[in-house]
Write an enzyme that holds these catalytic residues in place. Structure first.
Site, PDB file in Angstrom:
ATOM      1  N   ASP A  36       1.079  -1.048  -0.064  1.00 49.76           N
ATOM      2  CA  ASP A  36       0.114   0.053  -0.045  1.00 49.76           C
ATOM      3  C   ASP A  36       0.820   1.202  -0.012  1.00 49.76           C
ATOM      4  O   ASP A  36       0.312   2.310   0.125  1.00 49.76           O
ATOM      5  CB  ASP A  36      -1.072   0.027   1.355  1.00 49.76           C
ATOM      6  CG  ASP A  36      -0.122   0.036   2.643  1.00 49.76           C
ATOM      7  OD1 ASP A  36       1.190  -0.124   2.431  1.00 49.76           O
ATOM      8  OD2 ASP A  36      -0.949   0.021   3.538  1.00 49.76           O
ATOM      9  N   GLY A  37       1.983   1.219   0.005  1.00 44.65           N
ATOM     10  CA  GLY A  37       2.894   2.281  -0.229  1.00 44.65           C
ATOM     11  C   GLY A  37       3.673   2.622   1.082  1.00 44.65           C
ATOM     12  O   GLY A  37       4.484   3.543   1.073  1.00 44.65           O
ATOM     13  N   GLU A  38       3.210   2.170   2.332  1.00 42.73           N
ATOM     14  CA  GLU A  38       3.677   2.562   3.596  1.00 42.73           C
ATOM     15  C   GLU A  38       5.388   1.901   3.673  1.00 42.73           C
ATOM     16  O   GLU A  38       5.428   0.982   2.711  1.00 42.73           O
ATOM     17  CB  GLU A  38       2.955   1.949   4.753  1.00 42.73           C
ATOM     18  CG  GLU A  38       1.646   2.625   4.920  1.00 42.73           C
ATOM     19  CD  GLU A  38       1.017   2.102   6.279  1.00 42.73           C
ATOM     20  OE1 GLU A  38       1.447   1.273   6.758  1.00 42.73           O
ATOM     21  OE2 GLU A  38      -0.235   2.634   6.314  1.00 42.73           O
ATOM     22  N   GLN A  95      11.265  28.307  -1.879  1.00 50.91           N
ATOM     23  CA  GLN A  95      10.073  28.717  -1.348  1.00 50.91           C
ATOM     24  C   GLN A  95      10.104  29.449  -0.083  1.00 50.91           C
ATOM     25  O   GLN A  95      10.133  28.939   1.041  1.00 50.91           O
ATOM     26  CB  GLN A  95       8.871  27.642  -1.098  1.00 50.91           C
ATOM     27  CG  GLN A  95       7.456  28.346  -0.893  1.00 50.91           C
ATOM     28  CD  GLN A  95       6.760  29.165  -2.013  1.00 50.91           C
ATOM     29  OE1 GLN A  95       7.215  28.810  -3.315  1.00 50.91           O
ATOM     30  NE2 GLN A  95       6.039  30.154  -1.933  1.00 50.91           N
ATOM     31  N   HIS A 129      18.529  32.546  -1.045  1.00 53.54           N
ATOM     32  CA  HIS A 129      18.260  33.806  -1.966  1.00 53.54           C
ATOM     33  C   HIS A 129      17.970  35.059  -1.003  1.00 53.54           C
ATOM     34  O   HIS A 129      18.670  35.711  -0.608  1.00 53.54           O
ATOM     35  CB  HIS A 129      17.355  33.540  -2.914  1.00 53.54           C
ATOM     36  CG  HIS A 129      17.139  34.809  -3.929  1.00 53.54           C
ATOM     37  ND1 HIS A 129      15.966  35.112  -4.398  1.00 53.54           N
ATOM     38  CD2 HIS A 129      17.908  35.781  -4.165  1.00 53.54           C
ATOM     39  CE1 HIS A 129      15.986  36.030  -5.080  1.00 53.54           C
ATOM     40  NE2 HIS A 129      17.097  36.458  -5.020  1.00 53.54           N
ATOM     41  N   ASP A 168      20.743  34.480 -14.164  1.00 54.08           N
ATOM     42  CA  ASP A 168      19.851  35.323 -13.574  1.00 54.08           C
ATOM     43  C   ASP A 168      20.532  35.713 -12.402  1.00 54.08           C
ATOM     44  O   ASP A 168      21.772  35.313 -12.122  1.00 54.08           O
ATOM     45  CB  ASP A 168      18.491  34.608 -13.124  1.00 54.08           C
ATOM     46  CG  ASP A 168      18.853  33.310 -12.122  1.00 54.08           C
ATOM     47  OD1 ASP A 168      20.006  33.467 -11.373  1.00 54.08           O
ATOM     48  OD2 ASP A 168      17.914  32.525 -12.163  1.00 54.08           O
ATOM     49  N   LYS A 191      16.503  37.104 -16.453  1.00 55.49           N
ATOM     50  CA  LYS A 191      15.675  36.264 -16.535  1.00 55.49           C
ATOM     51  C   LYS A 191      14.331  36.675 -16.057  1.00 55.49           C
ATOM     52  O   LYS A 191      14.392  37.290 -14.943  1.00 55.49           O
ATOM     53  CB  LYS A 191      15.985  34.919 -15.811  1.00 55.49           C
ATOM     54  CG  LYS A 191      15.178  34.072 -15.850  1.00 55.49           C
ATOM     55  CD  LYS A 191      15.654  32.365 -15.156  1.00 55.49           C
ATOM     56  CE  LYS A 191      15.383  32.379 -13.786  1.00 55.49           C
ATOM     57  NZ  LYS A 191      15.497  31.243 -13.156  1.00 55.49           N
ATOM     58  N   ARG A 193      10.795  35.066 -14.944  1.00 53.18           N
ATOM     59  CA  ARG A 193      10.058  33.779 -14.992  1.00 53.18           C
ATOM     60  C   ARG A 193       8.481  34.113 -14.882  1.00 53.18           C
ATOM     61  O   ARG A 193       8.091  34.470 -14.045  1.00 53.18           O
ATOM     62  CB  ARG A 193      10.552  33.026 -13.803  1.00 53.18           C
ATOM     63  CG  ARG A 193       9.938  31.575 -13.839  1.00 53.18           C
ATOM     64  CD  ARG A 193      10.434  30.821 -12.535  1.00 53.18           C
ATOM     65  NE  ARG A 193      11.803  30.141 -12.388  1.00 53.18           N
ATOM     66  CZ  ARG A 193      11.913  29.002 -13.525  1.00 53.18           C
ATOM     67  NH1 ARG A 193      10.990  28.632 -13.946  1.00 53.18           N
ATOM     68  NH2 ARG A 193      13.199  28.631 -13.078  1.00 53.18           N
ATOM     69  N   ASP A 218      24.986  27.535 -12.938  1.00 51.14           N
ATOM     70  CA  ASP A 218      23.801  27.961 -12.090  1.00 51.14           C
ATOM     71  C   ASP A 218      23.784  26.979 -10.820  1.00 51.14           C
ATOM     72  O   ASP A 218      24.341  25.600 -11.034  1.00 51.14           O
ATOM     73  CB  ASP A 218      22.291  27.906 -12.733  1.00 51.14           C
ATOM     74  CG  ASP A 218      21.335  28.559 -12.107  1.00 51.14           C
ATOM     75  OD1 ASP A 218      21.514  29.022 -11.202  1.00 51.14           O
ATOM     76  OD2 ASP A 218      20.258  28.714 -12.846  1.00 51.14           O
TER      77      ASP A 218
END
Ligand code: R5P
Length: 298
Positions: A36-38, A95, A129, A168, A191, A193, A218
């Site tokens: 089941d992915g566990e 982010q 950044h 950039d 750049k 985006r 980069d």
């Protein structure tokens, strides 16, 4: 007791190399997915009463993060005296603010999860950044390997008369350092985006360096659109075949194939395993692990 280095899946080669350099033991982990992915996870080598570190590069991180947290928690339950993380590519750093109302600032949330799970962190050129350093978000000791001098050595040995180019303004920090180490001029492109896969590159053509080989540098190649647009622009203007160098080659959407089609040769460090890995950051990583381990484990 000799510290233990344990590879999360896909990190075995780097782990073996690092352990050999550090003279640490390689620990073994059994890890698989239930139907089941566990995640099923078991330490075959006991980490009891010894310092240890997990090696897990965090490209395409969502599938990797939960097993990594399980491994760290299990190592602590089994009595490891400390648990460090070697994550050559550290995900979720881009982010770094709420660009639009309601967005998750995932860099902070991932930093909190990893700081809670590990005693120290070693990584390579995290995407800093708007953060000044990892200490802005990570609360455990961190050590950052800078790939610029290693990339510069590769360029010196492999490219004649390079012009180092950053796609950039964010790349200027790496590009300036690489150019200074190579002893070559550099130029930064503009750049814009507009979306994840929609990038426009503009170039104030530095005519005086026309005879040089453009080397685009980069930190990350993800979809590759930043590099692809830069390569297209340079080739359309009649520059020599560009060389694209990235610290971290994530290559989402077959970006490596698209870049080759656009007419570039591509080179990356082995922070993320990939056939383009031509630049070895192993020695620098081992040095960083020694330093942070000595500070935290004595
Ligand atoms: C931007 O902030 C980074 O430095 C890279 O330029 C960017 O992540 C590259 O992304 P892509 O390959 O998707 O254009």
């Amino acid at each position: 007791m000799t510290p233990l280095l344990v590879a999360m899946p896909g990190n075995e080669r780097l782990t073996e190399d690092l352990a050999a350099t550090l003279r640490w033991d390689v620990g073994r982990l059994e890890i698989r997915a239930f139907p089941d992915g566990e995640t099923y996870l078991r330490f075959i080598t006991s980490p009891a009463d010894r310092p240890m570190a997990l090696v897990c590069t965090l490209s395409h991180p969502n599938k990797k993060l939960l097993p990594l947290l399980f491994a760290s928690a299990t190592a602590r339950e089994l009595g490891a005296s400390s648990v460090g993380l070697v994550a050559p590519y550290l995900a979720y750093m881009r982010q770094d603010r709420r660009f639009r109302p309601g967005e998750a600032v995932t860099s902070r949330q991932v930093a909190r999860l990893l700081s809670d799970a590990f005693d120290w962190l070693v990584t390579v050129d995290p995407h800093l950044h708007r953060y000044h350093s990892l200490a802005d978000v990570y609360t455990v000791p961190t050590h950052v390997v800078h790939a610029a001098p290693i990339i510069a050595n590769w360029i010196k040995a492999n490219v004649n008369d390079p012009l180092i180019i950053g796609p950039d303004s964010e790349s200027e920090q790496w590009v300036a350092a690489v150019a200074s180490d190579v002893g070559a001029p550099y130029s930064i492109l503009d750049k814009v985006r507009r979306g994840d896969r929609d990038v426009e590159i503009r170039f104030k053509d530095p005519e005086q360096w026309r005879e040089r080989t453009p080397v685009l540098v980069d930190d990350i190649i993800s979809t590759g659109h930043t590099m692809i647009e830069a390569v297209r622009l340079l080739t359309s203007q009649g520059w020599r075949r560009p060389v694209c160098v990235a610290v971290h080659g994530l290559f989402s959407d077959d970006a490596d194939v698209l870049l080759a089609r656009a007419g570039a040769s591509v080179v990356t460090t082995n922070s993320v395993p990939h056939p383009t890995n031509a630049i070895d950051i192993g020695m620098a990583l081992a040095d960083a692990i020694t330093r942070v381990h000595q500070c935290t484990d004595g």
